[in-house]
Design a protein around this motif. Structure first.
Motif, PDB file in Angstrom:
ATOM      1  N   UNK A  49      -1.121   3.242  -8.260  1.00  0.00           N
ATOM      2  CA  UNK A  49       0.351   3.278  -7.032  1.00  0.00           C
ATOM      3  C   UNK A  49       0.013   2.021  -6.485  1.00  0.00           C
ATOM      4  N   UNK A  50      -1.791   2.098  -6.001  1.00  0.00           N
ATOM      5  CA  UNK A  50      -1.524   0.767  -4.638  1.00  0.00           C
ATOM      6  C   UNK A  50      -1.340  -0.972  -5.531  1.00  0.00           C
ATOM      7  N   UNK A  51      -1.370  -0.781  -6.874  1.00  0.00           N
ATOM      8  CA  UNK A  51      -1.128  -1.798  -7.684  1.00  0.00           C
ATOM      9  C   UNK A  51       0.651  -2.459  -7.908  1.00  0.00           C
ATOM     10  N   UNK A  52       1.059  -0.868  -8.385  1.00  0.00           N
ATOM     11  CA  UNK A  52       2.716  -0.783  -9.071  1.00  0.00           C
ATOM     12  C   UNK A  52       3.442  -2.189  -7.785  1.00  0.00           C
ATOM     13  N   UNK A  53       3.242  -1.749  -6.461  1.00  0.00           N
ATOM     14  CA  UNK A  53       4.121  -2.228  -5.424  1.00  0.00           C
ATOM     15  C   UNK A  53       3.879  -3.004  -5.225  1.00  0.00           C
ATOM     16  N   UNK A  54       2.834  -3.527  -5.051  1.00  0.00           N
ATOM     17  CA  UNK A  54       2.452  -5.027  -5.222  1.00  0.00           C
ATOM     18  C   UNK A  54       3.190  -6.191  -6.468  1.00  0.00           C
ATOM     19  N   UNK A  55       2.635  -5.552  -7.034  1.00  0.00           N
ATOM     20  CA  UNK A  55       3.104  -6.296  -8.940  1.00  0.00           C
ATOM     21  C   UNK A  55       4.744  -6.581  -8.558  1.00  0.00           C
ATOM     22  N   UNK A  56       5.606  -5.848  -8.543  1.00  0.00           N
ATOM     23  CA  UNK A  56       6.934  -5.341  -8.370  1.00  0.00           C
ATOM     24  C   UNK A  56       7.594  -6.544  -7.391  1.00  0.00           C
ATOM     25  N   UNK A  57       6.681  -6.640  -5.653  1.00  0.00           N
ATOM     26  CA  UNK A  57       7.411  -7.226  -5.092  1.00  0.00           C
ATOM     27  C   UNK A  57       6.995  -8.586  -5.073  1.00  0.00           C
ATOM     28  N   UNK A  58       6.353  -9.106  -5.843  1.00  0.00           N
ATOM     29  CA  UNK A  58       5.990 -10.498  -6.378  1.00  0.00           C
ATOM     30  C   UNK A  58       6.783 -10.557  -7.850  1.00  0.00           C
ATOM     31  N   UNK A  59       7.348  -9.300  -8.841  1.00  0.00           N
ATOM     32  CA  UNK A  59       8.166  -9.723  -9.952  1.00  0.00           C
ATOM     33  C   UNK A  59       9.582  -9.613  -9.736  1.00  0.00           C
ATOM     34  N   UNK A 112     -10.553  -2.633  -7.071  1.00  0.00           N
ATOM     35  CA  UNK A 112     -10.873  -1.355  -6.447  1.00  0.00           C
ATOM     36  C   UNK A 112     -12.630  -1.124  -5.904  1.00  0.00           C
ATOM     37  N   UNK A 113     -12.239   0.179  -4.998  1.00  0.00           N
ATOM     38  CA  UNK A 113     -14.314   0.364  -4.670  1.00  0.00           C
ATOM     39  C   UNK A 113     -14.589   1.649  -5.934  1.00  0.00           C
ATOM     40  N   UNK A 114     -15.467   0.763  -6.608  1.00  0.00           N
ATOM     41  CA  UNK A 114     -16.538   1.652  -7.279  1.00  0.00           C
ATOM     42  C   UNK A 114     -17.811   1.855  -7.058  1.00  0.00           C
ATOM     43  N   UNK A 115     -17.906   3.417  -7.379  1.00  0.00           N
ATOM     44  CA  UNK A 115     -19.715   3.222  -7.508  1.00  0.00           C
ATOM     45  C   UNK A 115     -20.668   2.645  -9.194  1.00  0.00           C
ATOM     46  N   UNK A 136      -1.773  11.091   6.894  1.00  0.00           N
ATOM     47  CA  UNK A 136      -3.471  10.317   6.115  1.00  0.00           C
ATOM     48  C   UNK A 136      -3.405   9.958   5.201  1.00  0.00           C
ATOM     49  N   UNK A 137      -1.841  10.711   4.340  1.00  0.00           N
ATOM     50  CA  UNK A 137      -1.999  10.057   2.681  1.00  0.00           C
ATOM     51  C   UNK A 137      -1.222   8.648   2.623  1.00  0.00           C
ATOM     52  N   UNK A 138      -0.692   7.940   3.406  1.00  0.00           N
ATOM     53  CA  UNK A 138      -0.860   6.283   3.903  1.00  0.00           C
ATOM     54  C   UNK A 138      -1.929   5.453   3.798  1.00  0.00           C
ATOM     55  N   UNK A 156      -2.585   5.547   0.021  1.00  0.00           N
ATOM     56  CA  UNK A 156      -1.630   4.135  -1.120  1.00  0.00           C
ATOM     57  C   UNK A 156      -1.257   3.587  -0.328  1.00  0.00           C
ATOM     58  N   UNK A 157      -0.920   3.278   0.821  1.00  0.00           N
ATOM     59  CA  UNK A 157      -0.378   2.135   1.011  1.00  0.00           C
ATOM     60  C   UNK A 157      -1.784   1.625   2.332  1.00  0.00           C
ATOM     61  N   UNK A 158      -3.020   2.111   2.411  1.00  0.00           N
ATOM     62  CA  UNK A 158      -3.415   0.810   2.459  1.00  0.00           C
ATOM     63  C   UNK A 158      -3.987   0.189   1.666  1.00  0.00           C
ATOM     64  N   UNK A 159      -4.428   0.816   0.087  1.00  0.00           N
ATOM     65  CA  UNK A 159      -4.665   0.229  -1.374  1.00  0.00           C
ATOM     66  C   UNK A 159      -3.760  -0.797  -1.401  1.00  0.00           C
ATOM     67  N   UNK A 160      -2.218  -0.905  -1.110  1.00  0.00           N
ATOM     68  CA  UNK A 160      -1.798  -1.873  -1.928  1.00  0.00           C
ATOM     69  C   UNK A 160      -1.482  -2.805  -0.557  1.00  0.00           C
ATOM     70  N   UNK A 161      -1.662  -2.444   0.802  1.00  0.00           N
ATOM     71  CA  UNK A 161      -1.705  -3.857   1.612  1.00  0.00           C
ATOM     72  C   UNK A 161      -2.834  -4.330   1.554  1.00  0.00           C
ATOM     73  N   UNK A 162      -4.186  -4.090   0.673  1.00  0.00           N
ATOM     74  CA  UNK A 162      -5.814  -4.668   0.241  1.00  0.00           C
ATOM     75  C   UNK A 162      -5.221  -5.527  -0.564  1.00  0.00           C
ATOM     76  N   UNK A 163      -4.038  -4.944  -1.779  1.00  0.00           N
ATOM     77  CA  UNK A 163      -4.365  -5.841  -2.874  1.00  0.00           C
ATOM     78  C   UNK A 163      -3.483  -7.100  -2.691  1.00  0.00           C
ATOM     79  N   UNK A 164      -2.096  -6.888  -1.902  1.00  0.00           N
ATOM     80  CA  UNK A 164      -1.638  -8.062  -0.887  1.00  0.00           C
ATOM     81  C   UNK A 164      -2.589  -8.986   0.150  1.00  0.00           C
TER      82      UNK A 164
END
Length: 337
Positions: free
Chosen positions: A110-120, A41-44, A134-136, A142-150
């Protein structure tokens, strides 16, 4: 298949799907293990301190989240809703509703929950649903964050990398053979913007259906109930619905502070004004951009009057940061109430 390398990755995949248990019996869910080890994730990060001004300087870096009790409880909550546990008499088959606060990393989780589910869970689709694209999409979506994880998994692990479908709001892991037949995991993720039409998401079925910023989603309850019927069959539940948002609405005559510190009624706000918010992780006020202006919506609202005779009008699901008790030094203790 018997090499240490193969054994390592086989065990990692098992942890994603099941859990990780310490020798003393304490454990974390598989998705939480995935989040802190495979979903940066991006953090400070604080780099130095300005002694004269008393302010800390920092920089944004992309790395894994630090272990945090809030995340531990969050992922246990999702697991218990779906599979049951100690605090709900081991009754699974529930869905999850979360009233989140800003700065807690909800979209990253939530951007980690869906990629984990895709692989399991091979061959199944997951969904992120929002009132607006704009929320995706993008860094904040959140969809953009899921794609970053993938993308991170594809670049840094030996697991499936190829995608049968690679569209802005649809990804499917796998490949096609020389005959055009789909092979591999065939798991997918969709981003759906429903705006004012909850029927756009009618009948979606999958192990994860997530509603992003449901507090600003018109007809959220209708969309929720439509899809709840799609993932339940009598007492059999084969999908987890997750609703989460930063809360509900303020009525149009409430005053709020813009980013420039001006007081303005909500009904006169422009998208360029921005607002003053609250960063829960830093416990300080923050300047927030306005990424969506919701049209007027009919919701059950309350008028709250404090002991100092200040009032606020808001929907029942709007979070309030306030205090109703003091510590032993008679200092007010503030929390979300």
């Amino acid at each position: 298949p018997q090499s240490e390398y193969a054994k390592f990755w086989k065990e990692e995949k098992r942890r994603w799907k099941e859990c990780l248990v310490r020798p003393d019996g304490e454990w974390i869910t598989g998705v939480y293990y995935f989040y802190i080890n495979y979903s940066p994730i991006w953090k400070v990060e604080i780099s130095e301190e300005d002694v004269i001004k008393g302010k800390k300087k920092g920089k944004r870096i992309r790395e894994f989240a630090n272990p945090w009790l809030g995340d531990y409880l969050f992922f246990h909550y999702l697991h218990q809703a779906q599979f049951g546990g100690k605090y709900n008499n081991f009754q699974g088959g529930n869905h999850a509703k979360i009233l989140k606060v800003r700065g807690s990393g909800f979209s990253y989780k939530l951007g980690a929950v869906t990629p984990c589910t895709m692989y399991t869970q091979k061959g199944l689709p997951c969904f992120h649903i929002a009132s607006d694209k704009s929320y995706l999409l993008g860094e904040k979506g959140v969809f953009g964050k899921a794609v970053d994880t993938l993308d991170w998994i594809a670049e840094n692990t030996p697991f499936a990398k190829l995608r049968i479908i690679d569209q802005p709001l649809e990804k499917q892991i796998g490949y096609k053979d020389e005959y055009g037949i789909k092979k591999g995991l065939k798991s997918s993720i969709y981003g759906i913007s429903i705006k004012d039409d909850p029927d756009k998401a009618r009948g979606v079925r999958g192990p994860i259906i997530h509603y992003e910023e449901d507090g600003v989603m018109p007809n959220f309850e209708k969309a929720w109930n439509i899809n709840r019927a799609a993932v339940e069959d009598g007492d059999i539940v084969y999908g987890l619905q997750i609703g989460g948002g930063t809360g509900g609405c303020l009525t149009e005559n409430n005053y709020i502070f813009t980013k420039n510190g001006n007081l303005k009624k909500i009904k006169y706000l422009d998208s360029d004004d921005g607002i003053i918010g609250f960063d829960i992780s830093k416990k300080e006020i923050s300047k927030e951009d306005i990424i969506y202006l919701q049209p007027p919506t009919n919701k059950h609202c309350l008028r709250i009057t404090t002991n100092t005779q200040r009032t606020i009008e808001c929907s029942k699901d709007h979070p309030i940061f306030g205090s109703n008790k003091s510590d032993y030094n008679e200092r007010r203790i503030y929390n979300w109430i």
